[in-house]
Design a protein around this motif. Structure first.
Motif, short mmCIF file in Angstrom:
data_model
loop_
_atom_site.label_atom_id
_atom_site.label_comp_id
_atom_site.label_asym_id
_atom_site.label_seq_id
_atom_site.Cartn_x
_atom_site.Cartn_y
_atom_site.Cartn_z
N GLY A 194 48.88 34.20 52.90
CA GLY A 194 50.11 34.67 52.24
C GLY A 194 50.26 36.17 52.36
N PRO A 195 51.46 36.68 52.06
CA PRO A 195 51.71 38.11 52.23
C PRO A 195 50.93 38.96 51.24
N SER A 196 50.83 40.24 51.55
CA SER A 196 50.13 41.18 50.67
C SER A 196 50.73 41.14 49.26
N GLY A 197 49.84 41.07 48.28
CA GLY A 197 50.29 41.12 46.88
C GLY A 197 50.66 39.77 46.29
N CYS A 198 50.50 38.66 47.06
CA CYS A 198 50.94 37.36 46.54
C CYS A 198 49.93 36.73 45.59
N GLY A 199 48.73 37.31 45.50
CA GLY A 199 47.76 36.79 44.52
C GLY A 199 46.54 36.12 45.12
N LYS A 200 46.32 36.26 46.42
CA LYS A 200 45.19 35.58 47.08
C LYS A 200 43.85 36.05 46.52
N SER A 201 43.65 37.38 46.50
CA SER A 201 42.36 37.90 46.02
C SER A 201 42.17 37.59 44.54
N THR A 202 43.26 37.62 43.79
CA THR A 202 43.16 37.30 42.36
C THR A 202 42.67 35.87 42.18
N LEU A 203 43.22 34.96 42.97
CA LEU A 203 42.80 33.56 42.87
C LEU A 203 41.32 33.42 43.26
N PHE A 242 47.88 37.21 34.37
CA PHE A 242 48.79 38.35 34.26
C PHE A 242 47.98 39.64 34.41
N PHE A 243 48.58 40.66 35.02
CA PHE A 243 48.04 42.01 34.89
C PHE A 243 49.02 42.75 34.01
N GLY A 244 48.62 43.10 32.80
CA GLY A 244 49.56 43.60 31.81
C GLY A 244 50.53 42.48 31.49
N THR A 286 43.09 35.05 53.86
CA THR A 286 43.51 35.86 55.01
C THR A 286 45.02 36.02 54.99
N HIS A 287 45.52 37.07 55.65
CA HIS A 287 46.97 37.08 55.86
C HIS A 287 47.28 36.90 57.35
N ASP A 288 46.24 36.48 58.10
CA ASP A 288 46.37 36.28 59.54
C ASP A 288 46.40 34.77 59.83
N PRO A 301 53.25 38.66 35.69
CA PRO A 301 52.56 37.43 36.12
C PRO A 301 52.08 37.56 37.56
N VAL A 302 50.82 37.17 37.81
CA VAL A 302 50.24 37.28 39.16
C VAL A 302 49.90 35.90 39.71
N LEU A 303 49.44 35.00 38.84
CA LEU A 303 49.26 33.60 39.23
C LEU A 303 50.11 32.75 38.29
N ASP A 321 36.97 36.82 51.42
CA ASP A 321 38.21 37.56 51.24
C ASP A 321 38.40 38.50 52.43
N GLU A 322 39.21 38.08 53.38
CA GLU A 322 39.52 38.85 54.58
C GLU A 322 38.28 39.48 55.20
N PRO A 323 37.23 38.69 55.48
CA PRO A 323 35.97 39.29 55.92
C PRO A 323 36.06 39.96 57.29
N1 LIG Z 1 43.43 45.23 38.57
C1 LIG Z 1 44.75 45.13 38.71
N2 LIG Z 1 45.60 45.69 37.81
C2 LIG Z 1 46.94 45.54 37.93
N3 LIG Z 1 47.54 44.86 38.93
C3 LIG Z 1 46.75 44.31 39.86
C4 LIG Z 1 45.32 44.41 39.81
N4 LIG Z 1 44.79 43.75 40.87
C5 LIG Z 1 45.86 43.28 41.56
N5 LIG Z 1 47.02 43.61 40.97
C6 LIG Z 1 48.36 43.22 41.41
O1 LIG Z 1 48.41 41.80 41.44
C7 LIG Z 1 49.13 41.33 42.58
C8 LIG Z 1 48.25 40.41 43.39
O2 LIG Z 1 47.15 41.15 43.91
P1 LIG Z 1 46.09 40.52 44.90
O3 LIG Z 1 45.05 41.53 45.12
O4 LIG Z 1 45.67 39.20 44.37
O5 LIG Z 1 46.99 40.30 46.20
P2 LIG Z 1 46.57 39.78 47.65
O6 LIG Z 1 47.42 38.58 47.95
O7 LIG Z 1 45.11 39.62 47.76
O8 LIG Z 1 47.09 40.98 48.57
P3 LIG Z 1 46.40 41.65 49.90
O9 LIG Z 1 46.74 40.71 51.05
O10 LIG Z 1 47.13 42.95 50.04
O11 LIG Z 1 44.94 41.80 49.68
C9 LIG Z 1 49.59 42.58 43.31
O12 LIG Z 1 50.92 42.84 42.95
C10 LIG Z 1 48.66 43.67 42.82
O13 LIG Z 1 49.30 44.91 42.83
#
Ligand SMILES: Nc1ncnc2c1ncn2[C@@H]1O[C@H](COP(=O)(O)OP(=O)(O)OP(=O)(O)O)[C@@H](O)[C@H]1O
Ligand SMILES: [Mg+2]
Length: 249
Positions: free
Chosen positions: A53-62, A29-31, A212-214, A34-36, A179-181
């Protein structure tokens, strides 16, 4: 039916080797957002898995969870059967034996190419002639052996990303994380470097997770493609487009 009792014998039990990466019910969770969402995923040794996956779906978080830069709110992560994150336990990034490359290259501007690539080896205590030999071998692999003395600012974007790639592979890590190198590079360069990376990764045989999102990049590079959506793995495709369970990559 009478089943004879097992009476022992000298053959050792057959134990399947654990996957290079296993996530079990990983949530974050961020706050309060839920992110994952209860992510289950296994990556067998030597597999290149694209996370698409699309922007914001949680790839970088994972990916940051795998790197040890973020800790899961719940669930467990293991590498080669060894738990690296669970509950309050988290193995620090430098002890996970990873190589990483990101969108922004993250090279140290005050260091030469040679020094940038040497750093992961120095962290592992490698010194002297062996250090130089391994650095030059990694630079050679990415076609930059003649650029060892330059600073990152004296290189093109594509060359800087090659340095980041050399730095990721130089210490022969057990897992590579990307991560999207290639996303900062123009299209032609992205395509040619993508092909080079695909060849290099297959030669190395290292387990890799490639965000990647490509989808063209994912198809060019990966053995398997995990499609992420809203913090969950929706499905996993083999690169020949056949679909397998999201729980066994
Ligand atoms: N440090 C943070 N604090 C709060 N919310 C965050 C933080 N980092 C990411 N998020 C949110 O968590 C969600 C997932 O972010 P993440 O960076 O994992 O997405 P992503 O799939 O890698 O997107 P992109 O393709 O744009 O890089 C998004 O809604 C983002 O706004
Ligand atoms: Mg991202």
């Amino acid at each position: 039916m009478n089943i004879p009792a097992f009476t022992g014998g000298n053959a050792p039990p057959r134990i399947a080797s654990p996957p290079a990466i296993a996530l079990h019910q990983v949530s974050h969770f961020f706050g309060s957002t839920p992110v994952l969402n209860h992510v289950n995923l296994t990556v067998p040794k030597g597999t290149i898995l694209a996370l698409l996956g699309p922007s914001g779906c949680g790839k970088s978080t994972l990916l940051k969870m795998l790197a040890g830069l973020l800790h899961p709110a719940s669930g467990q992560i293991s590498f080669d059967g060894e738990i690296v994150a669970s509950g309050t336990f988290s193995l620090p990034p430098e002890r996970r034996n990873l190589g990483m490359a990101f969108q922004d290259y993250a090279l140290w501007p005050h260091m030469s190419v040679r020094q940038n690539v040497a750093f992961p080896l120095q962290m592992r205590g490698v010194r002297g002639a062996l250090l130089q030999e391994k650095v030059m071998a990694a630079l050679d692999r990415v076609g930059l052996a003649d650029f060892a003395s330059r600073r990152p600012s004296e290189l093109s974007g594509g060359q800087q990303q090659r340095v980041a790639l050399a730095r990721a592979i130089v210490a022969e890590p057990r897992i590579l994380l990307f991560d999207e190198p290639l996303s900062n590079l123009d299209r032609d360069l992205r395509e040619s470097l993508c092909e080079e990376m695909a060849t290099l990764l297959r030669q190395l045989g290292t387990t890799a997770v490639y965000v990647t999102h490509d989808r063209h990049e994912a198809r060019a590079l990966a053995h398997k493609i995990a499609h992420m959506d809203q913090g969950a793995i929706a499905r996993i495709d083999l690169n020949d487009a056949s679909v397998v369970s999201p729980f066994v990559a």
